[in-house]
Design a protein around this motif. Structure first.
Motif, PDB file in Angstrom:
ATOM      1  N   ALA A  64       0.829  -1.208   0.000  1.00  0.00           N
ATOM      2  CA  ALA A  64       0.000   0.000   0.000  1.00  0.00           C
ATOM      3  C   ALA A  64       0.860   1.253   0.000  1.00  0.00           C
ATOM      4  O   ALA A  64       0.492   2.281  -0.592  1.00  0.00           O
ATOM      5  N   LEU A  72      -6.452  -3.991  -3.621  1.00  0.00           N
ATOM      6  CA  LEU A  72      -5.414  -3.203  -4.279  1.00  0.00           C
ATOM      7  C   LEU A  72      -5.315  -3.517  -5.767  1.00  0.00           C
ATOM      8  O   LEU A  72      -5.006  -2.637  -6.582  1.00  0.00           O
ATOM      9  N   TRP A 104      -6.814   0.640  -7.272  1.00  0.00           N
ATOM     10  CA  TRP A 104      -5.519   1.239  -6.965  1.00  0.00           C
ATOM     11  C   TRP A 104      -5.652   2.756  -6.898  1.00  0.00           C
ATOM     12  O   TRP A 104      -5.266   3.503  -7.794  1.00  0.00           O
ATOM     13  N   ARG A 106      -5.627   2.586  -0.964  1.00  0.00           N
ATOM     14  CA  ARG A 106      -4.327   2.194  -0.407  1.00  0.00           C
ATOM     15  C   ARG A 106      -4.225   2.584   1.063  1.00  0.00           C
ATOM     16  O   ARG A 106      -3.711   1.823   1.892  1.00  0.00           O
TER      17      ARG A 106
END
Length: 489
Positions: free
Chosen positions: A85, A254, A258, A263
């Motif tokens: 992340a 994720l 994205w 994140r």
């Protein structure tokens, strides 16, 4: 449970049943500790003998190493989520220089190492010094657990399904799979059941550990597992995936979302789960290994040194191999739970049925023939050893089968209920053997006519009245204890 082939509602039922059985066993096995304030090594001495206890405490210590390593690997997976992340492809695309046969990649190894590093300073602290940490663990865990569940329900519109169904299996095969799931659930808590005295010894009252274990444990574990099962079932249905771990779900988030917000959310969630696994590992494995190892090598190891030792030994367990698949992990849990079940059965039987809850504390620290209570036969309780061997003998062929040997279907099915089989067989065997051939401790208790937990009552009375000269009043019965103490004064 879902990973081995159960659908979502079967998995929930299986987990609840297994935790109910586990909680009953925990409650019974914690009684001696809450009455006499002694840990698992001392309770083991009273049952298996001054030297015989070394094997059983050592076996528990080995399991603590394995579980400590496995839980640390879980922490490594959450660390992976956090690093991904933060650094994104710069972390994920780190060149892999580890052979495929090792079962782990360079970036995963880095995450595991960082997880190991975070555990390291906690080896120094005493249990009471970690109280605030455990409050913090509780506070951050609940939002993370329910937050991940809420995301899954919203993202999938609450369409719960499962790619795992029982339609292609017969009802008999499904039944055995359910029993196997219950057995692996028991294996999941087998080590905790065995060394409950290491925790219950700190109880302020005799009944303190009972209801918390009987009520809180099955509810907490089942609720936590349920939200995970429902979330993964819904996600697997929508995305056509095969997810059964929280870290895999966060990787999926994720992969598909994205964004900076996603994140950040994954980082917070993974951090909370990491804190939770860290607390679990400290309490359930690190401290217990410290207690066990300090009993085995008291001249060299204390509890703190034992905690640092298990930190180093965690690498030797190679946990990424153990948790490589649901089937392998279920085999691991079922197999090792088998050996702990017989230990618990003998301890519970001895305390509740054969010694009437009486333990002579002073004799727990006399490792010579002068020990009239727990020297038994050369320091080993032969009756307990025989019952232990009988208990593991029946499911042992099935255990060999799970390791790759060719065994019959019946042997394999017995292994599916190994914990209950080993517990019941050892419990009954030890009771029958000791009724025919009682131990020295059991004969002495009968000759003295001690009542239920009589020595515990005497000890409590003494502790509340005088801080010295325990030798004078030790062994006094409830009827003459007050008079004995009065005469001494």
């Amino acid at each position: 449970m879902v990973g081995i082939g159960l659908n979502w509602w079967q998995a929930i039922v299986v987990i609840f049943v297994s935790q109910m059985i586990s909680s009953v066993a925990m409650a019974f096995n914690s009684r001696a500790a809450s009455v006499y304030n002694i840990g698992f090594p001392c309770v083991a001495r009273s049952v298996f003998g001054m030297w015989g206890s070394y094997y059983f405490v050592g076996a528990r210590a080995v399991l603590a190493i394995i579980w400590y390593s496995v839980q640390m690997y879980y922490g490594g997976e959450y660390m992976y989520n956090m690093l991904r992340a933060i650094f994104g492809h710069n972390f994920v695309n780190i060149p892999n220089h580890i052979p495929t046969s090792a079962g782990i990649t360079t970036n995963t190894m880095l995450a595991f190492f960082l997880s190991w590093l975070v555990h390291l300073p906690f080896c120094y602290f005493r249990p009471y010094q970690l109280r605030r940490f455990f409050w913090f663990k509780t506070i951050v865990s609940l939002p993370a657990m329910f937050g991940l569940f809420i995301w899954a329900m919203v993202n999938t519109n609450g369409h719960i399904g499962s790619i795992y169904t029982a339609s292609s299996r017969s009802s008999s095969a499904t039944a055995w799979l359910i029993l196997s799931g219950i057995n692996s659930g028991m294996g999941n808590t087998a080590t905790l059941i065995t060394n409950q005295p290491d925790y219950a010894r700190w109880a302020k009252s005799r009944g303190a550990p009972i209801w918390t274990q009987l009520i809180v444990n099955p509810i907490a574990v089942t609720v936590s597992a349920t939200v995970g099962i429902l979330a993964t079932s819904a996600v697997n249905l929508k995305y056509g995936t095969d997810i059964w771990n929280q870290w895999d779900m966060m990787n999926l988030i994720l992969d598909n979302y994205w964004t900076s917000k996603a994140r950040f959310a994954v980082f917070l969630c993974a951090f909370a789960w990491f804190v939770q696994i860290l607390g679990t590992n400290i309490a359930a494995n690190m401290m217990s290994f410290g207690a066990d190892s300090s009993m085995i090598f008291p001249s060299f190891i204390n509890i703190r040194r034992g905690q640092f030792l298990v930190e180093l030994l965690a690498w030797a367990a190679v946990p990424w191999k153990i948790v490589a698949s649901a089937a392998k992990f279920e085999t691991f849990l079922s197999g090792y739970g088998l050996f702990m079940a017989s230990v618990v059965a003998i301890m519970v039987c001895d305390y509740f049925l054969l010694t009437k809850g009486n333990i002579t504390i002073g004799s727990l620290y006399v490792p010579t023939k002068a020990n009239k209570n727990y020297w038994y036969h050369g320091g080993v309780n032969i009756q307990a050893v025989i019952a232990y061997c009988i208990g593991i003998a029946l499911p042992f062929p099935g255990f060999c089968g799970e390791l790759g040997a060719s065994v019959s279907t019946s042997a394999a099915h017995i292994m599916d209920i190994a914990w209950l089989t080993a517990f019941t067989t050892s419990f009954v065997s030890y009771y029958v053997i000791c009724k025919i051939w009682p131990t020295e401790s059991q004969r002495e208790i009968k000759e003295k006519g001690l009542g239920w937990e009589q020595l515990g009552i005497d000890r409590e009375y003494y502790d509340s009245t005088s801080p010295h000269d325990e030798e004078y009043v030790s062994g006094a019965t409830e009827k003459n204890f007050a008079k004995a103490f009065s005469d001494k004064n």
